[in-house]
Design a protein around this motif. Structure first.
Motif, mmCIF file in Angstrom:
data_model
loop_
_atom_site.group_PDB
_atom_site.id
_atom_site.type_symbol
_atom_site.label_atom_id
_atom_site.label_comp_id
_atom_site.label_asym_id
_atom_site.label_seq_id
_atom_site.Cartn_x
_atom_site.Cartn_y
_atom_site.Cartn_z
ATOM 1 N N ASN A 60 0.828 -1.218 0.000
ATOM 2 C CA ASN A 60 0.000 0.000 0.000
ATOM 3 C C ASN A 60 0.857 1.262 0.000
ATOM 4 O OD1 ASN A 60 -2.343 -1.506 0.025
ATOM 5 N ND2 ASN A 60 -2.499 -1.514 2.270
ATOM 6 N N ASN A 61 1.939 1.218 0.753
ATOM 7 C CA ASN A 61 2.834 2.372 0.818
ATOM 8 C C ASN A 61 3.500 2.626 -0.532
ATOM 9 O OD1 ASN A 61 4.190 4.483 2.296
ATOM 10 N ND2 ASN A 61 6.027 3.188 2.271
ATOM 11 N N ARG A 62 3.934 1.538 -1.202
ATOM 12 C CA ARG A 62 4.560 1.684 -2.521
ATOM 13 C C ARG A 62 3.540 2.102 -3.569
ATOM 14 N NH1 ARG A 62 8.515 -3.664 -2.984
ATOM 15 N NH2 ARG A 62 10.108 -2.942 -1.491
ATOM 16 N N LYS A 64 1.021 4.060 -3.246
ATOM 17 C CA LYS A 64 0.758 5.500 -3.156
ATOM 18 C C LYS A 64 1.807 6.322 -3.894
ATOM 19 C CE LYS A 64 -1.536 5.080 1.342
ATOM 20 N NZ LYS A 64 -1.432 5.375 2.799
ATOM 21 N N LYS A 65 3.011 5.767 -4.020
ATOM 22 C CA LYS A 65 4.099 6.505 -4.666
ATOM 23 C C LYS A 65 4.132 6.317 -6.173
ATOM 24 C CE LYS A 65 7.003 6.111 -0.536
ATOM 25 N NZ LYS A 65 8.267 5.596 0.039
ATOM 26 N N LEU A 66 3.275 5.451 -6.703
ATOM 27 C CA LEU A 66 3.252 5.232 -8.149
ATOM 28 C C LEU A 66 2.549 6.377 -8.862
ATOM 29 C CD1 LEU A 66 2.264 1.433 -8.293
ATOM 30 C CD2 LEU A 66 4.561 2.397 -8.522
ATOM 31 N N SER A 67 2.907 6.541 -10.137
ATOM 32 C CA SER A 67 2.224 7.531 -10.976
ATOM 33 C C SER A 67 0.854 6.998 -11.359
ATOM 34 C CB SER A 67 3.059 7.802 -12.226
ATOM 35 O OG SER A 67 3.129 6.632 -13.023
ATOM 36 N N GLU A 70 1.122 4.130 -13.757
ATOM 37 C CA GLU A 70 1.640 2.913 -13.150
ATOM 38 C C GLU A 70 0.582 2.252 -12.260
ATOM 39 O OE1 GLU A 70 6.425 3.862 -12.765
ATOM 40 O OE2 GLU A 70 5.044 4.668 -11.244
ATOM 41 N N LYS A 71 -0.215 3.089 -11.568
ATOM 42 C CA LYS A 71 -1.297 2.544 -10.743
ATOM 43 C C LYS A 71 -2.311 1.797 -11.587
ATOM 44 C CE LYS A 71 -1.087 5.913 -6.945
ATOM 45 N NZ LYS A 71 -1.785 7.010 -6.259
#
Length: 293
Positions: A60-62, A64-67, A70-71
């Protein structure tokens, strides 16, 4: 971001590995009813849940950092069933950009080497083998677990117990039913050599006990030779307490008495007598006049 292995698949793999490990060490399926096995299974599943929960937090943390792009790609890929995705990835070819990224900076004759990671299944089997080797060596060296001699003794005792149970169920020969059987001579010889030879000597030639190869007998309660032998082995000698009642005392079963009686009958009737000149004991008792068998 890579897709993770589903929790159900991880639990299934753990169950298969644990079953295989216990089966290889115990050499059987007896461990299935053992509380130690099921305790190990529950603890392993609990740790798997914990590991999966931690993985969810990291994922979940990673995420949130995706574009946004990418999501979207990650969500679409996650909709594909795990086994189908796994099958596709096994035959997936790397793009040129991916290959350029993992090229090692050396080559020979125009051949370049890729720095690919080892497959996870290969690494999993390798570390499973290492762990199994350590557990097995520790068990073999410091415990009775997985020790071949202890396992042999256990299997031998179990087999002998089953033979004894079987012997209790099969009908035993009695004085009325026992008959001379040439096929039992070998078995009877083995019983004679382990039970009777100390008193009656090798091949019945006589020591402290009488010579069993001549026609003279101290005790003649029966009118046929074979029945007489069976009776004496089963009930003992009234004239000599050293000749114990092997049948009544529970030392020999009826079938074993029939076998040893067949051997004594064989050396008395089908072999030449061992006379005093040949090292045998002198006759004792009176000459018997046996009826035909």
């Amino acid at each position: 971001m890579k897709q993770r292995t589903p929790l159900v698949i991880n639990i299934l793999i753990i169950l298969i590995l644990l079953f295989t490990l216990f089966y290889m060490i115990v050499q059987g399926t007896e461990f299935v009813s053992s509380p130690y096995f099921w305790g190990t299974v529950l603890i392993s599943i609990l740790f798997t849940f914990i590991q999966h929960s931690i993985g969810d937090l990291i994922e979940n943390n990673r995420f949130k950092k995706l574009s946004p792009e990418e999501k979207k790609r990650y969500i679409e890929e996650k909709k594909i069933p795990y086994l189908k995705r796994l099958y596709s990835s096994a035959f997936k070819k790397q793009s040129r950009a991916e290959e350029e990224y993992i090229l090692i900076d050396h080559g020979f004759d125009g051949i370049l080497e890729l720095d690919n990671q080892l497959p996870k299944w290969w690494l999993g089997l390798f570390w499973f083998g290492v762990a199994f080797c350590i557990i097995y060596m520790m068990s073999y060296s410091f415990t009775d677990f997985a020790h071949p001699k202890k396992e042999y003794d256990k299997a031998y005792k179990k087999q002998m117990a089953s033979i004894q149970e079987y012997m209790k169920l099969i009908p035993q020969a009695t004085l009325e039913t026992a008959v001379y059987n040439k096929d039992l001579v070998k078995e009877g010889e083995a019983i004679f050599n382990s039970t009777c030879v100390t008193c009656h000597g090798e091949r019945g030639k006589g020591l402290i006990g009488p010579n069993l190869t001549d026609d003279y007998w101290i005790n003649q309660p029966e009118n046929t030779l074979f029945k007489n032998i069976f009776y004496i082995v089963e009930n003992g000698s009234p004239n000599n307490p050293a000749m114990q009642a092997f049948g009544k005392n529970g030392i020999l079963t009826g079938n074993k008495i029939e076998a040893v009686a067949s051997y004594v009958y064989h050396i008395n009737q089908e072999k030449p007598p061992i006379t005093v000149e040949k090292g045998g004991k002198a006759p004792e008792g009176t000459k018997a006049q046996w009826k035909n068998e």
